[in-house]
Design a protein around this motif. Structure first.
Motif, PDB file in Angstrom:
ATOM      1  N   ALA A  63       0.845  -1.193   0.000  1.00 16.99           N
ATOM      2  CA  ALA A  63       0.000   0.000   0.000  1.00 16.99           C
ATOM      3  C   ALA A  63       0.878   1.239   0.000  1.00 16.99           C
ATOM      4  O   ALA A  63       2.080   1.169   0.188  1.00 16.99           O
ATOM      5  CB  ALA A  63      -0.923   0.012   1.219  1.00 16.99           C
ATOM      6  N   CYS A  64       0.240   2.376  -0.199  1.00 17.43           N
ATOM      7  CA  CYS A  64       0.910   3.675  -0.108  1.00 17.43           C
ATOM      8  C   CYS A  64       0.154   4.529   0.894  1.00 17.43           C
ATOM      9  O   CYS A  64      -0.928   4.182   1.341  1.00 17.43           O
ATOM     10  CB  CYS A  64       0.934   4.368  -1.467  1.00 17.43           C
ATOM     11  SG  CYS A  64       2.071   3.638  -2.656  1.00 17.43           S
ATOM     12  N   ARG A  65       0.750   5.667   1.182  1.00 13.19           N
ATOM     13  CA  ARG A  65       0.139   6.582   2.133  1.00 13.19           C
ATOM     14  C   ARG A  65       0.006   7.946   1.459  1.00 13.19           C
ATOM     15  O   ARG A  65       0.993   8.510   0.988  1.00 13.19           O
ATOM     16  CB  ARG A  65       1.007   6.696   3.374  1.00 13.19           C
ATOM     17  CG  ARG A  65       0.501   7.641   4.403  1.00 13.19           C
ATOM     18  CD  ARG A  65       1.410   7.752   5.603  1.00 13.19           C
ATOM     19  NE  ARG A  65       2.676   7.060   5.395  1.00 13.19           N
ATOM     20  CZ  ARG A  65       3.370   6.416   6.327  1.00 13.19           C
ATOM     21  NH1 ARG A  65       2.948   6.391   7.544  1.00 13.19           N
ATOM     22  NH2 ARG A  65       4.489   5.817   6.046  1.00 13.19           N
ATOM     23  N   LEU A  66      -1.210   8.465   1.423  1.00 11.14           N
ATOM     24  CA  LEU A  66      -1.450   9.828   0.967  1.00 11.14           C
ATOM     25  C   LEU A  66      -1.250  10.752   2.155  1.00 11.14           C
ATOM     26  O   LEU A  66      -1.933  10.609   3.170  1.00 11.14           O
ATOM     27  CB  LEU A  66      -2.865   9.983   0.422  1.00 11.14           C
ATOM     28  CG  LEU A  66      -3.313  11.406   0.101  1.00 11.14           C
ATOM     29  CD1 LEU A  66      -2.576  11.940  -1.118  1.00 11.14           C
ATOM     30  CD2 LEU A  66      -4.809  11.471  -0.101  1.00 11.14           C
ATOM     31  N   VAL A  67      -0.301  11.685   2.047  1.00 11.30           N
ATOM     32  CA  VAL A  67       0.001  12.599   3.158  1.00 11.30           C
ATOM     33  C   VAL A  67      -0.308  14.011   2.706  1.00 11.30           C
ATOM     34  O   VAL A  67       0.205  14.459   1.672  1.00 11.30           O
ATOM     35  CB  VAL A  67       1.490  12.478   3.602  1.00 11.30           C
ATOM     36  CG1 VAL A  67       1.765  13.449   4.725  1.00 11.30           C
ATOM     37  CG2 VAL A  67       1.802  11.069   4.010  1.00 11.30           C
ATOM     38  N   VAL A  68      -1.131  14.706   3.476  1.00 11.55           N
ATOM     39  CA  VAL A  68      -1.460  16.107   3.223  1.00 11.55           C
ATOM     40  C   VAL A  68      -0.935  16.920   4.389  1.00 11.55           C
ATOM     41  O   VAL A  68      -1.264  16.644   5.538  1.00 11.55           O
ATOM     42  CB  VAL A  68      -2.991  16.299   3.066  1.00 11.55           C
ATOM     43  CG1 VAL A  68      -3.329  17.766   2.890  1.00 11.55           C
ATOM     44  CG2 VAL A  68      -3.522  15.477   1.916  1.00 11.55           C
ATOM     45  N   ARG A  69      -0.103  17.911   4.068  1.00 12.66           N
ATOM     46  CA  ARG A  69       0.464  18.789   5.109  1.00 12.66           C
ATOM     47  C   ARG A  69       0.003  20.217   4.854  1.00 12.66           C
ATOM     48  O   ARG A  69       0.079  20.695   3.721  1.00 12.66           O
ATOM     49  CB  ARG A  69       1.999  18.717   5.078  1.00 12.66           C
ATOM     50  CG  ARG A  69       2.539  17.367   5.441  1.00 12.66           C
ATOM     51  CD  ARG A  69       4.059  17.346   5.332  1.00 12.66           C
ATOM     52  NE  ARG A  69       4.586  16.034   5.642  1.00 12.66           N
ATOM     53  CZ  ARG A  69       4.861  15.103   4.739  1.00 12.66           C
ATOM     54  NH1 ARG A  69       4.669  15.348   3.472  1.00 12.66           N
ATOM     55  NH2 ARG A  69       5.336  13.926   5.103  1.00 12.66           N
TER      56      ARG A  69
END
Length: 177
Positions: free
Chosen positions: A169-175
């Motif tokens: 899987a991957c991780r969507l990161v919003v900063r």
């Protein structure tokens, strides 16, 4: 056998030596008034309040400039991206995600701006979740402002892609900062 008594023969049996009695003092004679008590309690409460307000600044040496509003905004943006680009249960379509790979995401994400200047800084990226690396260029899976490890509120979602570039899987990161 008769015991010798060491008592003075002049004292009778029922007579005892009397000690002076302690004299109790009332509040009127002590000099402590209600006002003295109130001032003392007031100073004590102020000292306790000062300790409780000053102690957290000693324990936490670095104060974060990120508040609850930024955290909520990052969470809202992550939900918006997953909803708009999802090809099924958190499976992001690369062609739909290309909308969020620009350097200025003000219009796409509904960010605040004033006179053409963006007030909110945002970075959107997809990171590999595992031991290897994600197949493809990282620039095709990131957008927004450059993130240089500054203080920012972040929100993450576990995703997969329609191209199976993320295994497992991957991780969507919003900063947001």
């Amino acid at each position: 056998m008769i015991r010798n008594q060491t008592r003075d023969r002049t004292q009778s049996r029922n007579e005892r030596v009397r000690h002076p009695q302690t004299v109790s003092v009332s509040l009127d004679e002590r000099g402590q008034t209600t006002q003295d008590f109130a001032v003392g309690i007031g100073v004590f409460l102020l000292a306790i309040a000062f300790v409780f307000s000053f102690l957290p600044t000693i324990i936490t040496p670095f104060d974060s400039s990120v508040g609850g509003a930024e955290t909520a905004q990052a969470d809202r943006i992550a939900d918006l991206i997953v909803h708009n680009t999802s090809a099924g249960e958190n499976n992001i379509s690369k062609s739909e995600f290309q909308t969020y790979t620009k350097s200025n995401l003000t219009a796409e994400l509904g960010l605040r701006n004033a006179n053409g200047n963006t007030l909110d800084q945002v970075n959107v990226s997809v990171e590999y979740l595992g031991n290897g690396t994600m197949i493809g260029s990282p620039s095709t899976w990131s957008g927004g402002d450059a993130y240089n490890n500054q203080s920012a509120a972040s929100s993450a979602r576990i995703i997969t892609t329609d191209e199976n570039k993320c295994d497992p899987a991957c991780r969507l990161v919003v900063r947001v900062w």
